[in-house]
Design a protein around this motif. Structure first.
Motif, mmCIF file in Angstrom:
data_model
loop_
_atom_site.group_PDB
_atom_site.id
_atom_site.type_symbol
_atom_site.label_atom_id
_atom_site.label_comp_id
_atom_site.label_asym_id
_atom_site.label_seq_id
_atom_site.Cartn_x
_atom_site.Cartn_y
_atom_site.Cartn_z
ATOM 1 N N SER A 1 0.830 -1.207 0.000
ATOM 2 C CA SER A 1 0.000 0.000 0.000
ATOM 3 C C SER A 1 0.863 1.255 0.000
ATOM 4 N N ALA A 2 1.942 1.251 0.796
ATOM 5 C CA ALA A 2 2.822 2.417 0.877
ATOM 6 C C ALA A 2 3.448 2.735 -0.472
ATOM 7 N N VAL A 3 3.794 1.692 -1.221
ATOM 8 C CA VAL A 3 4.442 1.884 -2.523
ATOM 9 C C VAL A 3 3.419 2.237 -3.601
ATOM 10 N N LYS A 4 2.358 1.428 -3.724
ATOM 11 C CA LYS A 4 1.414 1.582 -4.829
ATOM 12 C C LYS A 4 0.447 2.743 -4.637
ATOM 13 N N GLN A 5 0.027 2.988 -3.411
ATOM 14 C CA GLN A 5 -0.978 4.010 -3.185
ATOM 15 C C GLN A 5 -0.404 5.340 -2.719
ATOM 16 N N PHE A 6 0.753 5.295 -2.049
ATOM 17 C CA PHE A 6 1.272 6.520 -1.440
ATOM 18 C C PHE A 6 2.650 6.931 -1.948
ATOM 19 N N GLY A 7 3.182 6.224 -2.939
ATOM 20 C CA GLY A 7 4.396 6.671 -3.616
ATOM 21 C C GLY A 7 5.691 6.510 -2.860
ATOM 22 N N LEU A 8 5.705 5.719 -1.773
ATOM 23 C CA LEU A 8 6.956 5.474 -1.064
ATOM 24 C C LEU A 8 7.742 4.374 -1.775
ATOM 25 N N VAL A 9 8.929 4.066 -1.293
ATOM 26 C CA VAL A 9 9.780 3.078 -1.942
ATOM 27 C C VAL A 9 10.360 2.150 -0.882
ATOM 28 N N ALA A 10 10.400 0.848 -1.207
ATOM 29 C CA ALA A 10 11.002 -0.137 -0.300
ATOM 30 C C ALA A 10 12.514 -0.107 -0.469
ATOM 31 N N ILE A 11 13.251 -0.082 0.641
ATOM 32 C CA ILE A 11 14.710 0.044 0.561
ATOM 33 C C ILE A 11 15.451 -1.140 1.167
ATOM 34 N N ALA A 12 14.773 -1.950 1.974
ATOM 35 C CA ALA A 12 15.435 -3.110 2.576
ATOM 36 C C ALA A 12 14.381 -4.093 3.047
ATOM 37 N N LYS A 13 14.774 -5.364 3.104
ATOM 38 C CA LYS A 13 13.877 -6.423 3.571
ATOM 39 C C LYS A 13 14.505 -7.155 4.746
ATOM 40 N N GLU A 14 13.661 -7.637 5.629
ATOM 41 C CA GLU A 14 14.129 -8.491 6.710
ATOM 42 C C GLU A 14 14.378 -9.899 6.180
ATOM 43 N N ILE A 15 15.490 -10.488 6.584
ATOM 44 C CA ILE A 15 15.810 -11.867 6.228
ATOM 45 C C ILE A 15 15.874 -12.689 7.515
#
Length: 705
Positions: free
Chosen positions: A82-96
């Motif tokens: 939702s943050a990326v598609k609806q609000f224009g934010l960007v993912a920068i890292a993932k938990e492993i």
């Protein structure tokens, strides 16, 4: 600190972390102090300015980051979307985590008579609205099995609220207030002090651990959480069990086999223009305080025990952070299957796509038949989408560019490996359709199984069960077969001088004809536009074109509809004079037989074609097909028949022409439909035969980082 870290640090600016509770705020403040304590003087000015911005929910954090009042937050992957598609934010890292970048959704109950098929009317506890394990995966499963129905005339949350008798779904207050009935957070008319049903640790039942509290306190009968949270269950663990998809229950330790699906774990988001700074910050704090950080004794980044809560800033069981490169689409970050699931659940809101079924068509003739189908039915709208081949259809379904297609057995195997599921199976009036080898002239007595070397071959298409997967297991030519027992392409290239195997290349394309007129296409295309494609195409290949040129000596095809296809050669103007008596079968023992002896002279059984789709659409596609079948079968003399293709100049368009009806099979696994013998052989072949479509499907978002 080495120069690389220092260069990243000195380039950084002020970083504002968004927190959603007092415990998280305290942990963030301690991180800021730890940075001041361990960074060299040259870097203190940068990271000493880490500040912690208090918000009242994760949704508030997204708003603050968008408004440049905060910079970074960790979210569940459903919220990341939702943050990326609806609000224009960007993912920068993932938990492993210890076993990769994904979590498994589990349904936890106290030992009772409950099973996953009887959840209607129970009280439910969820980690958060739109959360992967607490919402999307379990609801996707319930929809795929038709345990939960969704009319799409209203948001999914409305139907969920009537499915369960009471729920706590943190974050759902604005969607369906009744989904918050079981929550325990403080209520207030002052927004900043209202914690009831919020995505904040101030709501006692928020997050995976909160959902387990909800279950343990007796407020709910089932908790939907991720498998990582199971370790936190205290007390008598044997009092709890997992609900499995087959209706059974299992101990908590059996989550790998007893779960409702797998999806991506948590990730960090920021604004697009802040992504480089945020990446450098995360890289540095992980090098300092991560599991292997040299300063982890000062501040254990992935541990929240000192602050009276779990999973603060990051999930506590995180092994490391995978910093993402620029240019990654959200589908690459979260996975195609998961993104398609979220779209199917309405995460992007309602649209015209929600009311249509998009059918995959692999040729001009299929497109025309599909369009006629769309005009002839009384059901949800049907949209016909072009693709290049069956494999391309599988990829398009996985990418959410199309919804369904009927696939032959080998492509059903591929689709199953790609995460698609069966909806219905074509029924032909018998369990399986054996296929046979047909050859051209009775007078040609020197052709038999075991003596095919140097001949010209005709095959239905690449990966077809009868034309590709099964024939190579038989002794086609002395000295050639055993060398390539698990690779059909090498076997056929070695045995035959040349041939037509649509979708192939090299000598196995030289006999192919290509398409003409509206259906013009290059030679050897893997669809009906190639005139030698499919069962009818292999037969055309065997007799040659109208001029009598470009023909094969032997054809690999299915017995089903064979005599009708032979007679159609004259009716369609392809070639005059051919009768079923002009052809013979080649038997595995080296003998030959008339076409009528196909039951005793064949090379194996071919499982039926199956309609495949994404799991969340299974019930909807089934409903569409049943309505369509009912409408079109009401009048036998109607202009359009779903299981007839002759008026479109081909055979087996969209479905096999010998299909009597479509049988419900979405309750079955694709492996069960194919049968163990066929499945095992297909698995054996693809283990040593390269396949672009399987390589595409093997891109596992859970293990690529």
């Amino acid at each position: 600190m080495n120069e690389l870290m220092l260069s990243g640090v000195t380039a950084a600016k002020k970083m504002r972390w968004c927190t959603v509770s007092d415990p998280e705020q305290r942990k963030c403040a301690e991180l800021a102090k730890a940075l001041v304590a361990v960074l060299p003087p040259a870097a203190v000015a940068a990271f000493a300015r880490l500040s912690c911005v208090r918000a009242y929910s994760t949704a508030d954090c997204i708003d603050k980051i968008r408004a440049n009042r905060a910079d970074i937050v960790t979210l569940d992957s459903g919220e990341v979307y939702s943050a990326v598609k609806q609000f224009g934010l960007v993912a920068i890292a993932k938990e492993i985590y210890s076993d990769g970048g994904c979590i498994m959704a589990v349904a936890v109950v106290k030992n009772s008579s409950l099973d996953v098929r009887s959840l209607r009317g129970v009280r439910s506890c969820h980690s958060g609205v739109r959360w992967t394990a607490g919402w999307s995966l379990p609801l996707g499963f319930l929809l795929s099995r038709n345990y939960l129905t969704w009319t799409k005339e209203q948001p999914l949350s409305n139907d969920v609220s009537t499915f369960f008798s009471a729920s706590c779904v943190p974050g759902a207050a604005t969607l369906a207030p009744s989904l918050c009935a079981a929550c325990r957070g403080q209520k207030s008319y002052i927004r900043q002090r209202n914690y009831h049903c919020e995505t904040s640790h101030n709501e006692p039942f928020y997050s995976n651990h909160g959902a387990l509290r909800c279950l343990q306190s007796g407020a709910g009968d089932v908790a939907f959480v991720d498998h990582l949270a199971l370790e936190s269950i205290e007390g008598e663990r044997e009092e709890f069990s997992l609900l499995c998809t087959d209706g059974s229950r299992a101990p908590l330790s059996h989550f790998a086999k007893c779960n409702l699906g797998r999806g991506p774990g948590g990730a960090m988001v920021t604004r697009l223009n802040y992504r480089k700074i945020a990446r450098k910050f995360l890289t540095t704090v992980q090098m300092l305080f991560g599991q292997r950080g040299r300063e982890r004794s000062h501040f254990p980044l992935f541990n929240s025990s000192a602050f009276g809560e779990r999973d603060l800033l990051f999930t506590d069981v995180t092994e490391k952070l995978a910093v993402l490169p620029d240019g990654m689409d959200v589908s690459q970050v979260l996975g195609l299957d998961y993104v398609a699931l979220l779209k199917g659940l309405g995460h992007e809101g309602s649209s015209l796509e929600d009311s249509v079924v998009r059918w995959c068509c692999i040729s001009l003739a299929e497109q025309k038949k599909c369009e006629q189908w769309a005009l002839s039915i009384k059901s949800d709208p049907l949209v016909c989408v072009k693709a290049a081949s069956m494999s391309d259809c599988v990829e398009k379904i996985k990418r959410d560019e199309v919804d369904a297609v009927s696939l032959d057995a080998t492509h059903s195997f591929i689709a199953g490996k790609c995460g698609l599921v069966p909806v219905v199976t074509e029924y032909y009036g018998r369990k399986c359709v054996p296929f046979s080898l047909v050859f051209l002239f009775r007078a040609t007595r020197n052709i038999f199984m075991g003596n095919l070397a140097g001949r010209r071959s005709c095959h239905g298409h690449m990966y077809s069960p009868a034309g590709w997967l099964l024939p190579h297991t038989h002794n086609m030519s002395v000295g050639h077969n055993n060398s390539f027992s698990c690779n059909p392409n090498k076997a056929y290239s070695s045995v035959f001088w040349k041939g037509c195997l649509p979708g192939s290349q090299g000598n196995l394309c030289k006999v192919c004809m290509g398409g003409m007129g509206e259906a013009a296409t290059k030679r050897c295309a893997d669809n009906h536009n190639e005139r030698y494609y499919g069962n009818i195409g292999a037969l055309r290949c065997l007799v040659g074109d109208v001029s009598g040129k470009s023909y094969g000596d032997v054809a690999f095809l299915e017995q089903a509809n064979l005599e009708a296809n032979i007679l159609s050669l004259r009716l369609t103007g392809w070639s005059e004079g051919w009768q079923p008596a002009d052809f013979e079968l080649l038997c595995p023992d080296g003998s030959r037989a008339p076409l009528s002896d196909w039951e005793s002279c064949n090379l194996g059984d071919v499982p039926p074609n199956t309609v495949m789709t994404r799991p969340v659409l299974a019930a909807r596609v089934y409903d569409f097909l049943m309505k369509s079948q009912e409408t079109l079968s009401a009048s036998a003399d109607a202009d359009f028949q779903l299981f007839e293709s002759q008026q479109f100049g081909e055979s087996d368009l969209l479905f096999k022409d010998v299909t009597q009806c479509l049988v419900h099979t979405s309750h079955l696994d694709y492996r069960t439909i194919l049968g163990e013998e066929f499945y095992t052989h297909a698995d054996y072949v693809f283990n040593c035969t390269h396949s672009d479509i399987l390589e595409f499907c093997d891109q596992d978002v859970c293990s690529i980082f």
